[in-house]
Design a protein around this motif. Structure first.
Motif, PDB file in Angstrom:
ATOM      1  N   ALA A  12       0.854  -1.143  -0.008  1.00 54.54           N
ATOM      2  CA  ALA A  12       0.044  -0.148   0.028  1.00 54.54           C
ATOM      3  C   ALA A  12       0.981   1.293   0.050  1.00 54.54           C
ATOM      4  CB  ALA A  12      -1.028   0.110   1.306  1.00 54.54           C
ATOM      5  N   ASN A  13       2.010   1.215   0.685  1.00 56.81           N
ATOM      6  CA  ASN A  13       2.796   2.476   0.840  1.00 56.81           C
ATOM      7  C   ASN A  13       3.384   2.533  -0.564  1.00 56.81           C
ATOM      8  OD1 ASN A  13       2.376   3.256   3.299  1.00 56.81           O
ATOM      9  ND2 ASN A  13       3.964   1.979   4.431  1.00 56.81           N
ATOM     10  N   ASN A  14       3.849   1.495  -1.262  1.00 60.67           N
ATOM     11  CA  ASN A  14       4.694   1.575  -2.481  1.00 60.67           C
ATOM     12  C   ASN A  14       3.703   2.362  -3.451  1.00 60.67           C
ATOM     13  OD1 ASN A  14       6.832   0.328  -1.716  1.00 60.67           O
ATOM     14  ND2 ASN A  14       6.107  -1.684  -2.484  1.00 60.67           N
ATOM     15  N   TYR A  15       2.348   2.044  -3.434  1.00 59.52           N
ATOM     16  CA  TYR A  15       1.294   3.035  -4.566  1.00 59.52           C
ATOM     17  C   TYR A  15       1.541   4.316  -3.974  1.00 59.52           C
ATOM     18  CZ  TYR A  15      -2.908   4.895  -6.269  1.00 59.52           C
ATOM     19  OH  TYR A  15      -3.405   5.821  -6.811  1.00 59.52           O
ATOM     20  N   SER A  18       4.624   5.859  -5.509  1.00 61.28           N
ATOM     21  CA  SER A  18       4.411   5.815  -6.847  1.00 61.28           C
ATOM     22  C   SER A  18       3.549   7.191  -7.284  1.00 61.28           C
ATOM     23  CB  SER A  18       3.977   4.540  -7.463  1.00 61.28           C
ATOM     24  OG  SER A  18       3.473   4.569  -8.785  1.00 61.28           O
ATOM     25  N   PHE A  19       2.655   7.411  -6.345  1.00 65.24           N
ATOM     26  CA  PHE A  19       1.925   8.679  -6.679  1.00 65.24           C
ATOM     27  C   PHE A  19       2.580   9.673  -6.613  1.00 65.24           C
ATOM     28  CE2 PHE A  19      -0.922  11.791  -5.176  1.00 65.24           C
ATOM     29  CZ  PHE A  19      -1.716  12.029  -6.169  1.00 65.24           C
ATOM     30  N   ILE A  20       3.336  10.146  -5.733  1.00 66.81           N
ATOM     31  CA  ILE A  20       4.071  11.025  -5.123  1.00 66.81           C
ATOM     32  C   ILE A  20       5.091  11.376  -6.243  1.00 66.81           C
ATOM     33  CG2 ILE A  20       5.772  12.078  -3.735  1.00 66.81           C
ATOM     34  CD1 ILE A  20       2.806  12.121  -2.634  1.00 66.81           C
ATOM     35  N   ILE A  21       5.889  10.310  -6.650  1.00 69.58           N
ATOM     36  CA  ILE A  21       6.991  10.406  -7.787  1.00 69.58           C
ATOM     37  C   ILE A  21       6.054  11.039  -9.101  1.00 69.58           C
ATOM     38  CG2 ILE A  21       8.533   9.103  -9.055  1.00 69.58           C
ATOM     39  CD1 ILE A  21       9.159   7.366  -6.474  1.00 69.58           C
ATOM     40  N   TYR A  22       5.111  10.318  -9.397  1.00 69.06           N
ATOM     41  CA  TYR A  22       4.311  10.531 -10.578  1.00 69.06           C
ATOM     42  C   TYR A  22       3.983  12.122 -10.586  1.00 69.06           C
ATOM     43  CZ  TYR A  22       0.492  11.127 -13.899  1.00 69.06           C
ATOM     44  OH  TYR A  22      -0.463  11.391 -14.781  1.00 69.06           O
ATOM     45  N   THR A  23       3.433  12.508  -9.383  1.00 66.54           N
ATOM     46  CA  THR A  23       2.905  13.915  -9.273  1.00 66.54           C
ATOM     47  C   THR A  23       3.825  14.832  -9.484  1.00 66.54           C
ATOM     48  OG1 THR A  23       0.809  13.192  -7.837  1.00 66.54           O
ATOM     49  CG2 THR A  23       1.565  15.320  -7.796  1.00 66.54           C
ATOM     50  N   ILE A  24       5.053  14.630  -9.013  1.00 69.16           N
ATOM     51  CA  ILE A  24       6.144  15.486  -8.777  1.00 69.16           C
ATOM     52  C   ILE A  24       6.740  15.624 -10.566  1.00 69.16           C
ATOM     53  CG2 ILE A  24       8.695  15.612  -8.384  1.00 69.16           C
ATOM     54  CD1 ILE A  24       7.885  14.802  -5.431  1.00 69.16           C
ATOM     55  N   ALA A  25       6.615  14.173 -11.052  1.00 67.03           N
ATOM     56  CA  ALA A  25       7.233  14.405 -12.570  1.00 67.03           C
ATOM     57  C   ALA A  25       6.307  14.816 -13.314  1.00 67.03           C
ATOM     58  CB  ALA A  25       7.273  12.881 -12.818  1.00 67.03           C
ATOM     59  N   LYS A  26       5.077  14.871 -13.253  1.00 65.12           N
ATOM     60  CA  LYS A  26       3.847  15.334 -14.187  1.00 65.12           C
ATOM     61  C   LYS A  26       3.694  16.822 -13.953  1.00 65.12           C
ATOM     62  CE  LYS A  26       0.493  14.910 -16.971  1.00 65.12           C
ATOM     63  NZ  LYS A  26       0.899  14.387 -18.203  1.00 65.12           N
ATOM     64  N   LEU A  27       3.896  17.428 -12.791  1.00 63.51           N
ATOM     65  CA  LEU A  27       4.114  18.841 -12.512  1.00 63.51           C
ATOM     66  C   LEU A  27       5.310  19.551 -12.770  1.00 63.51           C
ATOM     67  CD1 LEU A  27       1.844  19.096  -9.328  1.00 63.51           C
ATOM     68  CD2 LEU A  27       1.209  19.568 -11.483  1.00 63.51           C
ATOM     69  N   ASP A  28       6.321  18.692 -13.156  1.00 64.81           N
ATOM     70  CA  ASP A  28       7.546  19.477 -13.413  1.00 64.81           C
ATOM     71  C   ASP A  28       8.255  20.025 -12.086  1.00 64.81           C
ATOM     72  OD1 ASP A  28       7.391  18.556 -16.113  1.00 64.81           O
ATOM     73  OD2 ASP A  28       6.277  20.612 -16.722  1.00 64.81           O
ATOM     74  N   ILE A  29       8.008  19.625 -10.981  1.00 62.53           N
ATOM     75  CA  ILE A  29       8.447  20.075  -9.962  1.00 62.53           C
ATOM     76  C   ILE A  29      10.054  20.152  -9.753  1.00 62.53           C
ATOM     77  CG2 ILE A  29       8.510  20.016  -7.239  1.00 62.53           C
ATOM     78  CD1 ILE A  29       5.682  19.453  -7.365  1.00 62.53           C
ATOM     79  N   GLU A 105       0.682   6.878 -16.144  1.00 61.76           N
ATOM     80  CA  GLU A 105      -0.455   7.393 -17.166  1.00 61.76           C
ATOM     81  C   GLU A 105      -1.396   6.029 -17.790  1.00 61.76           C
ATOM     82  OE1 GLU A 105       0.815  10.467 -19.542  1.00 61.76           O
ATOM     83  OE2 GLU A 105       0.191  11.925 -18.131  1.00 61.76           O
ATOM     84  N   GLU A 106      -0.526   4.886 -17.991  1.00 60.52           N
ATOM     85  CA  GLU A 106      -1.171   3.752 -18.391  1.00 60.52           C
ATOM     86  C   GLU A 106      -2.221   3.183 -17.289  1.00 60.52           C
ATOM     87  OE1 GLU A 106       1.942   1.214 -19.761  1.00 60.52           O
ATOM     88  OE2 GLU A 106       2.712   2.569 -21.613  1.00 60.52           O
ATOM     89  N   ILE A 107      -1.740   3.222 -16.069  1.00 59.03           N
ATOM     90  CA  ILE A 107      -2.488   2.564 -15.102  1.00 59.03           C
ATOM     91  C   ILE A 107      -3.534   3.631 -14.372  1.00 59.03           C
ATOM     92  CG2 ILE A 107      -1.134   0.661 -14.637  1.00 59.03           C
ATOM     93  CD1 ILE A 107      -0.131   2.237 -12.270  1.00 59.03           C
TER      94      ILE A 107
END
Length: 108
Positions: A12-15, A18-29, A105-107
């Protein structure tokens, strides 16, 4: 072997990670923070520069990013990119940003 309840909590923590890493990448932080490596930024400054109006949300994202070593924070609550965080900077050597965004984005 770890007990089932521990393994399930880890999954559950891995998800969440993954969400944090994706969000940071997507927002170009990280792309923003790398340009400010000599001048750490507050949550408010990060939120403004990535066009997010919910500063509290960005602060939570950055605190989680600190927990997984993507950013560091100083005594004045200013965030700076780490070497691990640099892997989420577009066009940096060894960048995983594009792969991470595409996979998530695929999942989602």
């Amino acid at each position: 072997m770890k007990p089932s309840n521990i393994r399930l909590l880890e999954m559950a923590n891995n998800y969440q990670y993954s969400f944090i890493i994706y969000t940071i990448a997507k927002l170009d932080i990280m792309d923003f923070l790398i340009t400010k490596s000599d001048n750490p930024q507050t949550c408010e400054e990060v939120a403004k520069n990535v066009n997010v109006t919910n500063t509290d949300w960005i602060c939570r994202i950055l605190r989680m990013a600190q927990a997984i070593d993507l950013v560091s924070v100083d005594d004045e609550d200013r965030y700076r990119i780490t070497l691990t965080g640099e892997l989420l900077v577009e066009n940096s050597f060894g960048s995983l940003k594009e792969v991470i965004v595409r996979q998530n984005e695929e999942i989602m």
